[in-house]
Design a protein around this motif. Structure first.
Motif, PDB file in Angstrom:
ATOM      1  N   VAL A 286      19.942  50.754  13.021  1.00  0.00           N
ATOM      2  CA  VAL A 286      19.777  49.696  13.622  1.00  0.00           C
ATOM      3  C   VAL A 286      20.421  48.740  13.239  1.00  0.00           C
ATOM      4  O   VAL A 286      20.518  47.273  13.546  1.00  0.00           O
ATOM      5  CB  VAL A 286      18.209  50.140  14.338  1.00  0.00           C
ATOM      6  CG1 VAL A 286      17.294  48.713  13.717  1.00  0.00           C
ATOM      7  CG2 VAL A 286      18.934  48.369  15.495  1.00  0.00           C
ATOM      8  N   LEU A 287      20.037  48.036  11.768  1.00  0.00           N
ATOM      9  CA  LEU A 287      20.212  47.440  10.681  1.00  0.00           C
ATOM     10  C   LEU A 287      21.689  47.246  10.701  1.00  0.00           C
ATOM     11  O   LEU A 287      22.057  46.332  10.001  1.00  0.00           O
ATOM     12  CB  LEU A 287      19.563  47.434   9.256  1.00  0.00           C
ATOM     13  CG  LEU A 287      17.874  47.745   9.995  1.00  0.00           C
ATOM     14  CD1 LEU A 287      17.290  47.319   7.747  1.00  0.00           C
ATOM     15  CD2 LEU A 287      17.828  45.712   9.907  1.00  0.00           C
ATOM     16  N   ASN A 288      22.607  48.697  10.366  1.00  0.00           N
ATOM     17  CA  ASN A 288      23.556  48.392  10.928  1.00  0.00           C
ATOM     18  C   ASN A 288      24.243  47.513  11.251  1.00  0.00           C
ATOM     19  O   ASN A 288      25.512  46.819  10.626  1.00  0.00           O
ATOM     20  CB  ASN A 288      24.691  49.909  11.166  1.00  0.00           C
ATOM     21  CG  ASN A 288      25.479  50.266  10.647  1.00  0.00           C
ATOM     22  OD1 ASN A 288      25.041  50.495   9.946  1.00  0.00           O
ATOM     23  ND2 ASN A 288      26.266  50.959  10.883  1.00  0.00           N
ATOM     24  N   VAL A 289      23.936  46.641  12.759  1.00  0.00           N
ATOM     25  CA  VAL A 289      24.352  45.509  13.640  1.00  0.00           C
ATOM     26  C   VAL A 289      23.914  44.791  12.439  1.00  0.00           C
ATOM     27  O   VAL A 289      25.437  43.775  12.586  1.00  0.00           O
ATOM     28  CB  VAL A 289      23.655  45.616  14.485  1.00  0.00           C
ATOM     29  CG1 VAL A 289      24.036  44.291  15.289  1.00  0.00           C
ATOM     30  CG2 VAL A 289      23.604  47.476  15.690  1.00  0.00           C
TER      31      VAL A 289
ATOM     32  N   LEU B 262      14.159  44.912  15.698  1.00  0.00           N
ATOM     33  CA  LEU B 262      14.626  46.682  16.121  1.00  0.00           C
ATOM     34  C   LEU B 262      13.888  47.565  14.900  1.00  0.00           C
ATOM     35  O   LEU B 262      13.132  48.389  15.006  1.00  0.00           O
ATOM     36  CB  LEU B 262      15.381  47.069  17.256  1.00  0.00           C
ATOM     37  CG  LEU B 262      15.625  46.507  17.887  1.00  0.00           C
ATOM     38  CD1 LEU B 262      16.987  47.403  18.972  1.00  0.00           C
ATOM     39  CD2 LEU B 262      14.734  47.642  19.174  1.00  0.00           C
ATOM     40  N   SER B 263      14.531  46.952  13.996  1.00  0.00           N
ATOM     41  CA  SER B 263      14.052  48.058  12.865  1.00  0.00           C
ATOM     42  C   SER B 263      12.025  47.728  12.275  1.00  0.00           C
ATOM     43  O   SER B 263      11.676  49.120  11.871  1.00  0.00           O
ATOM     44  CB  SER B 263      15.008  47.657  11.692  1.00  0.00           C
ATOM     45  OG  SER B 263      14.725  48.145  10.584  1.00  0.00           O
ATOM     46  N   ILE B 264      12.263  46.835  12.408  1.00  0.00           N
ATOM     47  CA  ILE B 264      10.463  46.646  11.671  1.00  0.00           C
ATOM     48  C   ILE B 264      10.098  47.248  12.836  1.00  0.00           C
ATOM     49  O   ILE B 264       8.508  48.106  12.404  1.00  0.00           O
ATOM     50  CB  ILE B 264      10.396  45.403  11.838  1.00  0.00           C
ATOM     51  CG1 ILE B 264      10.879  44.889  10.527  1.00  0.00           C
ATOM     52  CG2 ILE B 264       9.033  45.218  11.872  1.00  0.00           C
ATOM     53  CD1 ILE B 264      10.285  43.154  10.349  1.00  0.00           C
TER      54      ILE B 264
ATOM     55  N   PHE C 135      21.181  45.695   3.460  1.00  0.00           N
ATOM     56  CA  PHE C 135      22.329  46.805   4.033  1.00  0.00           C
ATOM     57  C   PHE C 135      22.188  47.174   2.370  1.00  0.00           C
ATOM     58  O   PHE C 135      22.709  49.302   2.846  1.00  0.00           O
ATOM     59  CB  PHE C 135      23.923  45.478   2.930  1.00  0.00           C
ATOM     60  CG  PHE C 135      25.448  46.976   3.056  1.00  0.00           C
ATOM     61  CD1 PHE C 135      25.247  47.321   4.349  1.00  0.00           C
ATOM     62  CD2 PHE C 135      26.002  46.732   2.183  1.00  0.00           C
ATOM     63  CE1 PHE C 135      25.963  47.817   4.787  1.00  0.00           C
ATOM     64  CE2 PHE C 135      26.972  47.536   2.795  1.00  0.00           C
ATOM     65  CZ  PHE C 135      27.252  48.260   3.021  1.00  0.00           C
ATOM     66  N   ALA C 136      21.996  47.759   1.321  1.00  0.00           N
ATOM     67  CA  ALA C 136      21.841  47.865   0.304  1.00  0.00           C
ATOM     68  C   ALA C 136      20.401  48.939  -0.151  1.00  0.00           C
ATOM     69  O   ALA C 136      20.410  50.334   0.700  1.00  0.00           O
ATOM     70  CB  ALA C 136      21.851  47.569  -0.890  1.00  0.00           C
ATOM     71  N   TRP C 137      19.448  48.224   0.306  1.00  0.00           N
ATOM     72  CA  TRP C 137      18.209  48.867   0.622  1.00  0.00           C
ATOM     73  C   TRP C 137      17.913  50.023   2.100  1.00  0.00           C
ATOM     74  O   TRP C 137      17.874  51.397   1.478  1.00  0.00           O
ATOM     75  CB  TRP C 137      16.867  48.291   0.820  1.00  0.00           C
ATOM     76  CG  TRP C 137      16.129  48.855   0.723  1.00  0.00           C
ATOM     77  CD1 TRP C 137      14.949  49.033   1.206  1.00  0.00           C
ATOM     78  CD2 TRP C 137      15.092  48.343  -0.751  1.00  0.00           C
ATOM     79  NE1 TRP C 137      14.010  49.323   0.823  1.00  0.00           N
ATOM     80  CE2 TRP C 137      13.810  48.649  -0.548  1.00  0.00           C
ATOM     81  CE3 TRP C 137      14.839  47.808  -1.751  1.00  0.00           C
ATOM     82  CZ2 TRP C 137      12.809  48.896  -1.416  1.00  0.00           C
ATOM     83  CZ3 TRP C 137      14.515  47.621  -2.723  1.00  0.00           C
ATOM     84  CH2 TRP C 137      13.513  48.489  -2.283  1.00  0.00           C
ATOM     85  N   ARG C 138      18.806  50.141   2.798  1.00  0.00           N
ATOM     86  CA  ARG C 138      18.484  51.057   4.152  1.00  0.00           C
ATOM     87  C   ARG C 138      19.319  51.766   3.509  1.00  0.00           C
ATOM     88  O   ARG C 138      18.963  53.378   4.160  1.00  0.00           O
ATOM     89  CB  ARG C 138      18.545  49.967   5.493  1.00  0.00           C
ATOM     90  CG  ARG C 138      20.078  50.690   6.346  1.00  0.00           C
ATOM     91  CD  ARG C 138      20.606  49.786   7.277  1.00  0.00           C
ATOM     92  NE  ARG C 138      22.069  49.544   7.116  1.00  0.00           N
ATOM     93  CZ  ARG C 138      23.289  50.281   6.230  1.00  0.00           C
ATOM     94  NH1 ARG C 138      23.022  51.321   7.519  1.00  0.00           N
ATOM     95  NH2 ARG C 138      24.593  49.354   7.235  1.00  0.00           N
TER      96      ARG C 138
ATOM     97  N   GLY D 115      21.026  54.516  15.536  1.00  0.00           N
ATOM     98  CA  GLY D 115      20.313  53.074  15.424  1.00  0.00           C
ATOM     99  C   GLY D 115      20.920  52.536  16.348  1.00  0.00           C
ATOM    100  O   GLY D 115      20.470  51.580  17.524  1.00  0.00           O
ATOM    101  N   MET D 116      22.796  52.943  16.248  1.00  0.00           N
ATOM    102  CA  MET D 116      23.400  52.153  17.289  1.00  0.00           C
ATOM    103  C   MET D 116      22.923  52.726  19.249  1.00  0.00           C
ATOM    104  O   MET D 116      23.054  51.827  19.601  1.00  0.00           O
ATOM    105  CB  MET D 116      24.882  52.664  16.992  1.00  0.00           C
ATOM    106  CG  MET D 116      25.560  51.189  17.441  1.00  0.00           C
ATOM    107  SD  MET D 116      25.919  49.746  17.640  1.00  0.00           S
ATOM    108  CE  MET D 116      27.216  49.333  16.701  1.00  0.00           C
TER     109      MET D 116
END
Ligand code: SF4
Lengths: 394, 128, 235
Positions: free
Chosen positions: A69-72, A94-96, A167-170, A207-208
């Motif tokens: 979802v963090l993609n967004v 949402l990610s959290i 971004f990197a972490w996910r 996620g999307m």
């Protein structure tokens, strides 16, 4: 005026009713956990052959979707697209929420849940599981900092670097989730290098889809219309992600077919394994891919409804896929003596049986309910509603 | 209130904070079955306060390093302190381990896995 | 050998990465990474399957009795050792063998365990430290031999020498409590044909080391390069 007031009143009541409902689900889940603590895992459907069951399906879905979802947010922060930037806070939230739900399920399913802090104290560096505990907690911290940087004016300058870090972490996080399975070299179903990238691509789609669902509900709740152009673009993006993950799954099965000793496993999971092939073809391929792709790309579909339907189908398909992948993968017996026929009292050479019990399903839904509560309350008290300037092509 | 009164009160309050395990056995406010008892591996008053450190330290040596200790061994604790009536350190509310732990409200984690029964008695009970 | 090297390389590189992520608490573990290839003792077994006639379950019964296992056969019951009946489909040749924890030199269960509860003693015995096990069952996923069981129910009346408990994972301990007293594992002692030879693989003069030099022996799933401590003869 008075009608809108009455409407507001009604909405308020609905809000509390929904919260109460979710709270009840959480309570039921806790009850199930308590019973599992008292009686042991005997009350679940899991056994010595299927050691990971329903809770893991829910937990892994939530965690993978939490990363996707963090993609967004990333598209917004890293690539600077305005319509995504406006949605970054909601994505972070949402990610959290999903990460919390997923981790709660994972933790409460442990045989000794009271010791859940042990991996942090007695850290075993060769264990992917142990790295994941670092990845998850790091993700929490990063996303919270990221949210803060977006909400707090003075912190705004950090928003971009934090966005890049998230971004990197996910990516690493989902890779880590995939590695949990990829490292199981002895099992035909897992132990494949394709799994980490497969999980990454799948996380985009799941996620999307979750993001779509939540966003549409929020817009409807606030009587707002999402600009059709925005919706259309995001719908197409979802379509691309679905295609991508379908491709990865296809490659995963193809590479398995390439290894002679994995042929029988593929036969089992794709053809004659009973519930698993059924779930795979009907659940994952049909509902999770064909249906949403049709809804997205077929011309003349009503955008709003079809986007919602497609997203829901993707989520359902995700669950079906994980069930087949995790449980089906374990049901197929280990091959200790390739080329021989084996039997024993401990399930050698036999397909493992698994019937999920109500308790583990309750636990899984408890995770969903936790994610739901965190999202709903936060959206209610803070400003997570995406604010679009009039549509800017970017 | 006079100064000495305050002092007395403070003293009383502080003494309340001292855990009961420090007290002499004669003043233990609950009933406890010490089993056979006898000569402990350390001074009993010290043991009351520190037995867990001894056990945890030795457990890692025994389990992980394969260096068991003839003296410090949970089985030995049970051997001496299991009740002479039911051969157990955990069976009743005044059993050796239970009595104190209940009073101090500290959960005992040992006996979910470890046997709380004297080995000789266990062998007898489980002889076919 | 190459594989072991690769694994070690993986471990070190991963270790370095992890140290950079969370320094301090990890350095200790890296420093402790024992190489016990040169340890004086490595306990092992050589099992001669020709004696394992159909239906013989002596070793299994002995194990259950020694370790206080119920002997139940439900999928949720623990089985530390089991008899696998094997049939060569092409020739019709049938035989059986006891299967249990193979006490690998490179145990996958130890690699994956998040808490270090799964560990290998310096003498090669692979154990679960139940004080640390959180019951995540990752080791059961990783074990190629399906050697581990999860305790699904509360237990009572355990053997004072063999602690076991609900919510933790367990497997063959090579009767570590007996070995430490200089005795043989229960299965080896019970076998009427003396098919299970127990001893120190690292002592060139031990009976087992001599026999392993003399006869052809096999590791199950040798392709995984785990260097098992339990070897089979006659398969
Ligand atoms: S179940 Fe216990 S021994 Fe196995 S990996 Fe998890 S913590 Fe380690």
């Amino acid at each position: 005026m008075s009608t809108s007031f009455a409407l507001q009143h009604k909405k308020n009541r609905l809000y509390y009713a929904l919260l109460a409902g979710a709270g009840l689900v959480v309570l039921l889940a806790l009850y199930a956990v308590d019973l599992m603590e008292e009686k042991g895992h005997i009350i679940t459907g899991m056994n010595n052959q299927i050691v990971w069951g329903m809770p893991h399906v829910f937990a892994i879905f939530l965690i993978v979707a939490a990363s996707g979802v963090l993609n967004v947010a990333s598209i917004g922060s890293v690539f600077g697209k305005a319509i995504y930037k406006a949605r970054a806070p909601l994505a972070g939230l949402l990610s959290i929420a999903m990460l919390s739900g997923g981790l709660a399920v994972l933790m409460l399913d442990l045989g000794r849940p009271e010791r859940f802090m042990l991996p942090a104290l007695d850290f075993n560096i060769t264990s992917v599981f142990a790295w994941n505990t670092i990845l998850y907690s790091g993700m929490f911290g990063l996303v919270i900092a990221y949210l803060w940087s977006m909400f707090e004016k003075r912190m705004n300058v950090y928003s971009k670097p934090l966005g890049v870090a998230v971004f990197a972490w996910r990516f690493i996080l989902t890779t880590g989730t995939g590695l949990i399975f990829a490292f199981l070299t002895a099992r035909q179903a897992f132990g494949s290098a394709i799994l980490p990238p497969m999980f990454v691509v799948m996380s985009f789609a799941w996620g999307m889809a979750v993001f779509h669902i939540v966003q549409m509900v929020i817009y409807a709740w606030n009587d707002k219309e999402l600009e059709p152009e925005i919706l259309e673009r995001k719908k197409r993006l979802l379509g691309l992600f679905i295609l991508g993950s379908l491709y990865m799954v296809a490659v995963y099965h193809m590479t398995n077919l390439y290894f002679a000793h994995r042929m029988s496993f593929e036969r089992f999971i794709l053809l004659d394994g009973g519930v698993y092939p059924a779930l795979f073809w009907w659940g994952y391929v049909l509902i999770g891919n064909v249906l949403p792709l049709a809804l997205i790309f077929m011309p003349g579909m009503k955008t709003k409804k079809s986007a919602m339907m497609a997203s829901l189908a993707v989520v359902l398909g995700g669950f079906a896929f994980l069930y087949v992948f995790i449980i089906g993968g374990q049901a197929f017996p280990l091959d200790l003596f390739p080329g021989y026929e084996v039997s024993s009292t401990f399930g050698d050479g036999k397909i493992g049986s698994y019937t999920p019990s109500i308790y583990e399903i309750l636990l899984g839904f408890g995770g969903l309910a936790i994610a739901f509560i965190i999202t709903t309350v936060s959206v209610h008290v803070l400003n997570f509603m995406p604010h679009d300037k009039s549509y800017i092509a970017d | 209130m006079s100064v000495s009164g305050v002092r007395l009160l403070l003293l009383l309050l502080i003494s309340l904070c001292i855990p009961n395990v420090w007290a002499d056995q004669s003043t233990l406010p609950y009933k406890i079955d010490i089993g056979r008892g006898g000569h402990c591996v350390r001074d009993p008053v010290w043991m009351r306060k520190n037995h867990m450190h001894l056990l945890i330290h030795q457990r890692d040596l025994t389990v992980r390093e394969g260096k068991p200790n003839k003296e410090i061994d949970l089985r030995n604790c049970v051997e001496c302190h299991a009740s002479t009536k039911d051969d157990s350190v955990i069976a009743r509310s005044d059993s050796f381990c239970v009595a104190c732990h209940r009073y101090e409200a500290v959960k005992i984690d040992c006996f979910e896995c470890h046997s709380g029964i004297r080995k000789s008695a266990w062998l007898q009970r489980n002889a076919k | 050998m190459k594989d072991v090297q690769r694994r070690n390389f993986l471990k070190t590189s991963v270790g370095l990465a992890a140290v950079t992520i969370a320094p301090g608490m990890l350095l200790f573990k890296v420093a402790h990474g024992e190489s016990d290839d040169n340890s004086k003792v490595r306990w092992g077994m050589l099992i001669d399957t020709s004696g394992c006639t159909n239906g013989c379950r002596e070793c299994i019964d002995a194990c259950n009795k020694e370790n206080g296992l119920s002997g139940g056969l439900a999928p949720t019951d623990s089985q530390w050792i089991r008899k696998i009946e094997i049939k060569d489909v092409s020739t019709g040749h049938e035989f059986g063998l006891p299967m249990m924890c193979q006490h690998c030199a490179e145990p996958p269960c130890v690699d994956v365990c998040p808490t270090g509860a799964s560990f290998k003693r310096h003498d090669g015995i692979v154990l679960v430290d139940k004080h640390r096990c959180i019951g995540c069952r990752y080791c059961m996923m990783a074990c190629p031999y399906k050697a581990r069981s999860f305790v699904h129910e509360p237990l009572h009346n355990q053997n004072p020498d063999v602690p076991r408990g609900k919510g933790t994972v367990e497997s063959c301990t090579m009767c570590v409590h007996r070995v430490d007293e200089g005795k043989q594992p229960a299965c080896a002692e019970a076998c009427p044909n003396k098919s299970i030879l127990f001893g120190n693989l690292h002592d060139p003069n031990s009976e087992i080391a001599k026999k392993i030099r003399a006869v052809a022996s096999t590791q199950v799933r040798a392709d995984l390069n785990l260097n098992t401590g339990v070897r089979y003869q006659g398969i």
